[in-house]
Design a protein around this motif. Structure first.
Motif, short mmCIF file in Angstrom:
data_model
loop_
_atom_site.label_atom_id
_atom_site.label_comp_id
_atom_site.label_asym_id
_atom_site.label_seq_id
_atom_site.Cartn_x
_atom_site.Cartn_y
_atom_site.Cartn_z
N UNK A 46 -1.66 -0.19 6.27
CA UNK A 46 -1.82 -1.60 5.92
C UNK A 46 -2.62 -1.79 4.65
N UNK A 47 -3.31 -0.74 4.20
CA UNK A 47 -4.18 -0.93 3.05
C UNK A 47 -3.37 -1.03 1.76
N UNK A 48 -3.87 -1.83 0.87
CA UNK A 48 -3.20 -2.04 -0.41
C UNK A 48 -3.05 -0.72 -1.16
N UNK A 49 -4.10 0.08 -1.13
CA UNK A 49 -4.08 1.31 -1.93
C UNK A 49 -3.07 2.30 -1.38
N UNK A 50 -3.02 2.39 -0.06
CA UNK A 50 -2.03 3.27 0.56
C UNK A 50 -0.63 2.84 0.12
N UNK A 56 4.30 -7.55 1.05
CA UNK A 56 4.05 -8.97 0.74
C UNK A 56 4.94 -9.84 1.61
N UNK A 57 6.22 -9.42 1.75
CA UNK A 57 7.15 -10.17 2.58
C UNK A 57 6.63 -10.25 4.02
N UNK A 58 6.16 -9.10 4.54
CA UNK A 58 5.70 -9.11 5.92
C UNK A 58 4.49 -10.03 6.12
N UNK A 59 3.57 -10.01 5.15
CA UNK A 59 2.41 -10.89 5.28
C UNK A 59 2.86 -12.35 5.27
N UNK A 60 3.88 -12.65 4.51
CA UNK A 60 4.30 -14.05 4.41
C UNK A 60 5.11 -14.48 5.62
N UNK A 61 6.00 -13.61 6.10
CA UNK A 61 6.97 -14.11 7.08
C UNK A 61 6.91 -13.44 8.44
N UNK A 62 6.18 -12.35 8.56
CA UNK A 62 6.17 -11.70 9.86
C UNK A 62 4.77 -11.61 10.45
N UNK A 63 3.76 -12.03 9.71
CA UNK A 63 2.40 -11.89 10.20
C UNK A 63 1.70 -13.22 10.07
N UNK A 64 2.08 -14.16 10.93
CA UNK A 64 1.33 -15.40 10.96
C UNK A 64 1.44 -16.25 9.72
N UNK A 65 2.48 -16.06 8.95
CA UNK A 65 2.69 -16.90 7.78
C UNK A 65 1.45 -16.98 6.91
N UNK A 110 -0.13 -13.27 1.10
CA UNK A 110 1.08 -12.69 0.52
C UNK A 110 1.16 -13.02 -0.96
N UNK A 111 0.77 -14.23 -1.33
CA UNK A 111 0.81 -14.61 -2.74
C UNK A 111 -0.15 -13.75 -3.54
N UNK A 112 -1.31 -13.47 -2.94
CA UNK A 112 -2.28 -12.60 -3.63
C UNK A 112 -1.67 -11.22 -3.84
N UNK A 113 -0.94 -10.74 -2.84
CA UNK A 113 -0.22 -9.46 -2.99
C UNK A 113 0.74 -9.53 -4.18
N UNK A 114 1.48 -10.64 -4.23
CA UNK A 114 2.47 -10.78 -5.30
C UNK A 114 1.78 -10.80 -6.65
N UNK A 115 0.64 -11.47 -6.72
CA UNK A 115 -0.08 -11.52 -7.99
C UNK A 115 -0.50 -10.11 -8.40
N UNK A 116 -0.96 -9.34 -7.41
CA UNK A 116 -1.35 -7.95 -7.72
C UNK A 116 -0.14 -7.14 -8.18
#
Ligand SMILES: Nc1ncnc2c1ncn2[C@@H]1O[C@H](COP(=O)(O)OP(=O)(O)OP(=O)(O)O)[C@@H](O)[C@H]1O
Ligand SMILES: [Mg+2]
Lengths: 707, 353
Positions: free
Chosen positions: A478-482, A666-675, A680-686
């Motif tokens: 789940x970590x960003x770096x991984x 990012x998709x999962x954070x937006x649509x599969x994990x509690x919206x 997810x947007x922060x992920x997209x920005x990164x």
């Protein structure tokens, strides 16, 4: 009287939105016509694709652009209620007229919303041509078949999906929520239920990695006489005799397997201008003739009790069977907490079924995932400093601009500005609407936290959480770096393979002596021409552990079948293989074109100069390909970096999200994990920043080239 | 230094026979020039010697070793391509150094050889440019330089000077001759330029339609061509050929008679070099002037006569197009060929010989 009076006075029209197709759509249309004939009220129907219906409702109704009545499953009731788009049905609803669980499902804090139309739940389907008796307990089920041939099974169902596992968990005495209403995972019942399912699979009573399509195949081909599925399955049976039965009782506990019950209801919008009329219409749809139409034409399992006494309905074995089945069902909780159960449960199920984790440890795994996904909302901060900062920045910038042009007016500095603006206007508009606006919205969104329709401003907290890997170790999937490392590895592996295979084939195909050159060229370009999700699904099928072509070939070579998606390395390899299949033709076409533009006399000169074939390739071919290949490689690397389809469809992130790349995460954070849209947007920005940095590097690379 | 021997070389592309059995001996240190009309197979033959093309039959022997199965890179030959074939991604310097690098020549040695070639070919200021930024003539010189620096045992040149201006061409010709003397290696040189052929060659090989017509020293070919083709091919303007018939002590043709020489009989072809004819008021051949090529004080007039077109030299005289004039042979100048031109029957005594 009152209703018809109203109807004529205002010539009222009711709007109904639904997600039905085919027979169900015809049925609802016919029912609406009856209502018009009866009351004179016109009904306007709008069929919205089911996946889009919820978001369309939640965005349209608050702006008074929505329907008066809409049909939806009860699971979303809590959300609709929170967003205040649904009206209570008041005393218009007579509880005694409907199946009890179907009304229970529509209750929120003692208030009822909507009118139940139909129900859906799981049942045990049995083939009628095997001379079997329906098992009432799990023990009977396990022993139903005395002998089975290879690749034949007793039972098939989508075991990797918690919707299908829930009845088993309940059958083993499991409870989803603790006294405080929080989801619980690490329970003895969880372990026991997983143990049982795993044993079914280990004893080959049940196949592995079952999808809906596989259930259909196995049942129709008589390779599994029992399947657990829902009413929708009747349309997929190829003229095979079958019967429908309640799910068996778990022998160990004596408790019945209780499936989730989904209730479809007609809800009245909170913003309707004609509340009485809308209530009357919704109620009308749920009762009497409308029900009969929906049952006979739409093949729905009715929520209304009286319908089961109807002659036509009683004769339908499917409908009456489901009534019995439904009595054991419990409505899917419409709480927010329920929405958080799915992904951790799925993770645990897959981990156990694929053999990576023991049933006893799976609960722990799910519990950890639950905690990670349900981040506590970051503290709300005030956006005021931000707004002030932004304003100061803008003013400074504007002032600086003005100073630059000191003494001159804008028109003087740019005398042709008017005409110039006219020329760029169409492109600029397109750019603004399609790129700038979404980008700015995405950027702003990343500063907010979203929870059930409410946005709170949290500043950089999302970024801080991502970059500090809050809630999980850096080495966890789940970590960003991984994920970043996986993404980079994925991109690198693909680009290297695409280019080397593409180049190799291009060199082969360039040889003018090769027979049937044209045919090979076309054949090799085909993978590129097929839509990539189709290819992805085909490869997904080929990687199936028991029925996939790849393991079949390996089997013939005497190699043990590989469970592709249970280990990180094989799962990653499966993704890479699929994407390589998709990606090499592009590189091949580019290389072929570039190769053909290299004059042959250069090779002859080099040959005379004393260069071996390899030296010629290294010193002549490669440098001359570089100008054509470099842009293709840059393009390819960006495509691959964001290649969502393959990851989502082939490995689906298995095992445990380990093969997810940044976009799919990012998709999962937006649509599969509690919206968690903000997160997810922060992920997209990164992602944007990573690609931006890469584009700077490539700019330098190609700049050197053209110099 | 090595000799080159071609034995019965044949080559065809599909149906088209391009080289029809060529036997050729090139002695060590020789400068052999190959000439022939466009498309007669010169380049093809050169490529066969280099190993870039496989002969259908025959043997290629270089330095006493049969090279039929030896790949080009092991033949130790250098070739200047008609199309230059410079490496577009390398600078002039890198182009020249490439062959040396591959042969693992030490760096300082490479530098000095490249510098030397650059000086000789006047490429000094261009060393860091890419071929794209060079003119046709400059490219040609780089192509030459690339071969020169390598100092192979055998040089193959395919029209290396065709794109140079006259001054540079003259200069390069001199440099090539000097290079040949200095290195003493065998060189095979294809050209369309007669002056190059005459000045550079130790021997000239004339080809036509894939057949070697004649091989010999330049003057020998000029003075004693073995057939009408060679006779016409060398010399400018080319030799006048007219049909005639021996009639006693005369050659009689369409509208002329000439005193017979030699002991031929029957139908023949008479060859008269324009240099040996003078425009005069009286002479055995007469016709209308169709064109004049004035080189200064003297020049050539092209006449339309009953026997065909005739070119003849004039000196000083005021020759105008449309005039009716005669031509007069200057002494014993008559070449006689068989009627089909395939065989020379008689040559005049070489003057100055
Ligand atoms: N690879 C090939 N395939 C087919 N035909 C060829 C090929 N190479 C050469 N030819 C033909 O062979 C003939 C001789 O070609 P070649 O290049 O040897 O002529 P050349 O004497 O060098 O002419 P030029 O003086 O114009 O350079 C030409 O008719 C040409 O079309
Ligand atoms: Mg040629």
């Amino acid at each position: 009287m009152f209703i018809s009076h109203l109807a004529f006075a205002d010539a009222p029209v009711l709007k109904l939105w639904h997600g039905y197709r085919g027979g169900e759509e015809q049925a609802i249309e016919q029912a609406a016509k009856q209502f018009t004939a009866l009351t004179g009220t016109q009904v306007e129907l709008l069929a919205v694709p089911y996946d889009a219906l919820s978001s369309k409702l939640t965005s349209a109704i608050p702006h008074d652009a929505g329907p008066d009545v809409f049909i939806f499953a009860h699971e979303r009731l809590r959300q609709f209620h929170r967003m205040k788009i649904v009206a209570p049905s008041g005393n218009g609803l007579d509880r005694s007229k409907y199946l009890k669980p179907s009304v229970d499902a529509l209750e929120l804090d003692g208030v009822l919303y909507g009118y139940p139309l139909s129900i859906k739940c799981l049942a045990l389907f049995m083939r009628g041509d095997r001379g079997l008796t329906a098992p009432t307990t799990t023990a009977e089920l396990e022993n139903a078949l005395t002998e089975r041939r290879q690749n034949q099974f007793t039972l098939a169902y989508e075991a990797g999906d918690f919707y299908f596992h829930a009845p088993i968990l309940f059958g083993f005495g499991g409870v989803l929520f603790d006294e405080k209403g929080r989801a619980q995972f690490d329970t003895p019942a969880m372990t026991k239920s997983l143990n049982w399912v795993k044993s079914l699979q280990d004893r080959k009573l049940m196949p592995q990695e079952v999808s809906g399509a596989l259930v259909k195949t196995l049942f129709n081909e008589n390779r599994a006489p029992f399947v657990i599925t829902g009413p929708w399955f009747t349309g997929e049976i190829d003229g095979v005799p079958y019967s429908i039965h309640p799910l068996p009782t778990v022998s160990e506990t004596g408790l019945p397997m209780a499936p989730f019950l989904g209730v479809e209801a007609a809800f009245v919008s909170s913003r309707t201008q004609q509340p009485e009329l809308a209530q009357a219409f919704a109620k009308f749809l749920s009762l009497g003739d409308a029900t009969i139409i929906r049952v006979t034409l739409g093949r729905q399992i009715p929520a209304e009790l009286a319908a089961y006494d109807n002659e036509a309905v009683a004769k339908d074995p499917m409908i009456s069977a489901f009534r019995t089945v439904a009595e054991r069902a419990t409505p899917t909780p419409n709480t927010l907490e329920m929405a958080r159960v799915w992904e951790p449960m799925k993770l645990a199920l897959r981990a156990v079924l694929q053999g990576g984790v023991s049933p006893a440890d799976a609960g722990q795994l799910a519990e950890r995932r639950y905690r990670a996904l349900n981040r506590e909302a970051p503290p709300t901060t005030t956006p005021v400093p931000w707004i002030i900062g932004l304003s100061i920045g803008l003013v400074t910038f504007g002032g600086w601009q003005l100073r630059q042009g000191k003494g001159k007016t804008f028109a003087k500095r740019y005398p042709e500005a008017g005409r110039g603006l006219l020329y760029v206007a169409p492109a600029a508009t397109g750019l603004f609407v399609l790129v700038i606006i979404p980008f700015v919205i995405g950027l702003s969104l990343s500063l907010f936290h979203h929870d059930a329709g409410e946005y709170t401003f949290v500043g950089f907290a999302n970024f801080a959480d991502i970059l500090t890997s809050k809630g999980y170790r850096i080495t966890e999937p789940l970590s960003f770096y991984f994920t970043l490392v996986v993404t980079l590895a994925w991109t690198l592996a693909n680009v290297v393979l695409h280019v080397s295979i593409g180049l190799f084939l291009a060199i082969l195909l360039k040889d003018p002596l090769l027979k049937l050159r044209g045919v090979y060229r076309v054949l090799l370009i085909v993978p590129w021409a097929v839509p990539n999700y189709i290819t992805a699904l085909m490869w997904k099928g080929m990687f199936h552990q028991q029925f996939g072509a790849i393991n079949a070939i390996l089997g013939h070579l005497g190699i043990e079948p590989v469970s592709w998606f249970t280990q990180w390395s094989t799962s990653f390899a499966a993704n890479v293989i699929t994407n390589t299949w998709l990606g090499f033709p592009f590189m091949m076409v580019v290389s072929l074109g570039a190769l053909q533009s290299i004059p042959t006399d250069l090779y002859e000169a080099a040959e005379v100069d004393g260069a071996s074939k390899w030296t010629q390739f290294r010193r002549i071919t490669l440098p001359l390909l570089k100008p054509a290949l470099l842009p293709a490689v840059i393009l390819g690397s960006v495509w691959t970096f964001n290649m969502f389809n393959i990851i989502y469809l082939v490995s689906g992130g298995e095992p445990g999200g380990g093969t997810d790349i940044l976009v799919s995460e990012a998709f999962r954070w937006a649509f599969q994990r509690n919206e968690q849209y903000g997160f997810a947007a922060a992920y997209s920005v990164l992602i944007f920043f990573v690609l931006f940095a890469w584009s700077q590097v490539t700019k330098r690379l190609s700049g050197e080239e053209s110099a | 230094m090595s000799d080159v021997r071609l034995v019965g070389i044949k080559k065809s592309f599909g149906e088209n026979v391009i080289v029809r059995g060529v036997d050729l001996d090139v002695t060590p240190g020789e400068f052999l020039v190959m000439v022939g009309p466009s498309g007669c197979g010169k380049t093809t033959l050169l490529r066969i010697i280099a190993g870039l093309e496989q002969a259908d039959s025959g043997d290629i022997v270089i330095g006493g070793k049969n090279m039929n199965e030896v790949p080009p890179r092991e033949r130790d030959v250098g070739m200047v391509f008609q199309s230059y074939a410079l490496y577009p991604h390398m600078t002039v310097k890198e182009n020249m150094a490439f062959g040396l690098e591959l042969r693992k020549v030490p760096r300082p040695e490479i530098e000095s050889r490249v510098a030397e070639a650059a000086r000789m070919l006047e490429l000094g200021p261009l060393l860091d440019r890419k071929p794209k930024a060079l003119s046709g003539g400059q490219r040609q010189r780089v192509a030459m330089g690339r071969v020169i620096v390598r100092r192979p045992q055998l040089f193959l040149f395919d029209e290396p000077l065709s794109n140079l201006d006259t001054a540079l061409r003259v200069q390069m010709r001199g440099e090539l001759a000097r290079l040949h003397r200095a290195l003493g290696v065998t060189m095979i040189y294809v050209t369309h330029d007669q002056v190059e052929a005459m000045t550079l060659a130790t021997r000239v090989a004339v080809f036509n339609k894939g057949v070697l017509q004649q091989l010999g020293a330049p003057l020998e070919l000029y003075n004693r061509p073995t057939n009408a083709f060679v006779a016409q091919f060398l010399g400018s303007p080319s030799m006048n050929l007219i049909d005639a018939k021996r009639d006693g002590a005369k050659f009689v043709g369409a509208g002329f008679t000439l005193p017979a020489v030699g002991d031929t009989s029957g139908e023949v072809k008479l060859g008269l070099r324009p240099q040996d004819l003078r425009v005069a008021s009286e002479g055995p051949l007469r016709g209308e002037v169709e064109a004049v090529e004035r080189l200064g004080f003297d020049g050539y007039a092209f006449l339309k006569t009953a026997a065909g077109s005739i070119a003849a030299r004039f000196e000083g005289a005021d020759v105008q197009v449309g005039q009716n004039v005669a031509v007069q042979p200057m002494g014993d100048v008559l070449h006689i060929f068989s009627a089909d031109g395939a065989k020379a029957l008689r040559h005049p005594e070489a003057r100055g010989a």
